[in-house]
Design a protein around this motif. Structure first.
Motif, PDB file in Angstrom:
ATOM      1  N   ARG A  56       9.785 -24.463 -34.597  1.00  0.00           N
ATOM      2  CA  ARG A  56       8.910 -24.287 -33.428  1.00  0.00           C
ATOM      3  C   ARG A  56       7.558 -24.951 -33.695  1.00  0.00           C
ATOM      4  O   ARG A  56       7.056 -25.710 -32.863  1.00  0.00           O
ATOM      5  CB  ARG A  56       8.706 -22.810 -33.103  1.00  0.00           C
ATOM      6  CG  ARG A  56       7.757 -22.611 -31.917  1.00  0.00           C
ATOM      7  CD  ARG A  56       7.370 -21.163 -31.632  1.00  0.00           C
ATOM      8  NE  ARG A  56       8.480 -20.230 -31.687  1.00  0.00           N
ATOM      9  CZ  ARG A  56       8.594 -19.257 -32.596  1.00  0.00           C
ATOM     10  NH1 ARG A  56       7.673 -19.067 -33.509  1.00  0.00           N
ATOM     11  NH2 ARG A  56       9.635 -18.462 -32.579  1.00  0.00           N
ATOM     12  N   THR A  57       6.996 -24.676 -34.851  1.00  0.00           N
ATOM     13  CA  THR A  57       5.704 -25.273 -35.216  1.00  0.00           C
ATOM     14  C   THR A  57       5.782 -26.793 -35.242  1.00  0.00           C
ATOM     15  O   THR A  57       4.914 -27.481 -34.701  1.00  0.00           O
ATOM     16  CB  THR A  57       5.244 -24.735 -36.588  1.00  0.00           C
ATOM     17  OG1 THR A  57       5.089 -23.318 -36.493  1.00  0.00           O
ATOM     18  CG2 THR A  57       3.946 -25.372 -37.031  1.00  0.00           C
ATOM     19  N   ILE A  92       7.920 -28.823 -33.724  1.00  0.00           N
ATOM     20  CA  ILE A  92       8.161 -29.382 -32.390  1.00  0.00           C
ATOM     21  C   ILE A  92       6.886 -29.337 -31.553  1.00  0.00           C
ATOM     22  O   ILE A  92       6.531 -30.311 -30.879  1.00  0.00           O
ATOM     23  CB  ILE A  92       9.338 -28.665 -31.708  1.00  0.00           C
ATOM     24  CG1 ILE A  92      10.645 -29.048 -32.417  1.00  0.00           C
ATOM     25  CG2 ILE A  92       9.397 -28.999 -30.220  1.00  0.00           C
ATOM     26  CD1 ILE A  92      11.832 -28.173 -32.075  1.00  0.00           C
ATOM     27  N   LEU A  93       6.165 -28.214 -31.621  1.00  0.00           N
ATOM     28  CA  LEU A  93       4.947 -28.081 -30.817  1.00  0.00           C
ATOM     29  C   LEU A  93       3.853 -29.070 -31.226  1.00  0.00           C
ATOM     30  O   LEU A  93       3.048 -29.483 -30.393  1.00  0.00           O
ATOM     31  CB  LEU A  93       4.414 -26.648 -30.880  1.00  0.00           C
ATOM     32  CG  LEU A  93       5.242 -25.618 -30.119  1.00  0.00           C
ATOM     33  CD1 LEU A  93       4.722 -24.206 -30.377  1.00  0.00           C
ATOM     34  CD2 LEU A  93       5.252 -25.923 -28.624  1.00  0.00           C
ATOM     35  N   CYS A  94       3.831 -29.472 -32.492  1.00  0.00           N
ATOM     36  CA  CYS A  94       2.812 -30.451 -32.901  1.00  0.00           C
ATOM     37  C   CYS A  94       3.381 -31.872 -32.930  1.00  0.00           C
ATOM     38  O   CYS A  94       2.718 -32.790 -33.393  1.00  0.00           O
ATOM     39  CB  CYS A  94       2.164 -30.062 -34.221  1.00  0.00           C
ATOM     40  SG  CYS A  94       3.208 -30.231 -35.661  1.00  0.00           S
ATOM     41  N   ASN A  95       4.600 -32.053 -32.409  1.00  0.00           N
ATOM     42  CA  ASN A  95       5.231 -33.365 -32.289  1.00  0.00           C
ATOM     43  C   ASN A  95       5.356 -34.081 -33.637  1.00  0.00           C
ATOM     44  O   ASN A  95       5.118 -35.281 -33.749  1.00  0.00           O
ATOM     45  CB  ASN A  95       4.476 -34.239 -31.273  1.00  0.00           C
ATOM     46  CG  ASN A  95       5.340 -35.352 -30.741  1.00  0.00           C
ATOM     47  OD1 ASN A  95       6.555 -35.217 -30.648  1.00  0.00           O
ATOM     48  ND2 ASN A  95       4.713 -36.469 -30.398  1.00  0.00           N
TER      49      ASN A  95
END
Length: 134
Positions: free
Chosen positions: A56-57, A59-62
């Protein structure tokens, strides 16, 4: 992020002498840090970690790739068997998500152990290719 030593130096000041912590260094496609974050904090000898929180972390920061690191308050930098099993699981999931795991460091205040530098990732890469296509 040019080496395991560079990652260790980036995180060394964050080492908690009393509890295990898992840290992520999220990297862009040029291997530059886009985010550094502690994901989990545990006890003196254990840290419960769930893969979904790691990804999740990322993916959220690309993130294009990442480095994981955790400390051993015991001051023993060698990975435990549980460390190796967990890292292999994350390595395989990272291949599926196409966000490569570049390294996992086990750190103390004075030393570190790089799983990539010690050949674990090369061994797993050979086995994982078969695993992904079975």
């Amino acid at each position: 992020m040019s080496s395991s030593l560079h990652a260790y130096e980036l995180l060394r000041a964050q080492i908690n002498p009393y509890a295990e912590e898992l840290w992520l260094i999220a990297l862009n496609s040029q291997m530059e840090m886009v985010q550094k974050e502690m994901i989990f904090r545990g006890t003196a000898d254990h840290c419960l970690v769930h893969p979904r929180d790691i990804f999740r972390t990322l993916i959220l920061c690309n993130a294009s790739s990442f480095v994981m690191a955790h400390n051993h308050p015991s001051n023993q930098a060698l990975p435990s068997e549980q460390d190796l099993v967990f890292t292999r699981k994350i390595y395989q999931l990272a291949m599926m998500f196409q966000i490569p795991l570049n390294d996992h460091l086990v750190m103390t205040a004075t030393q570190y152990y790089s799983m990539a530098d010690h050949g674990h990732f090369k061994k797993w890469r050979k086995n994982s290719v078969q695993y992904l296509y079975e």
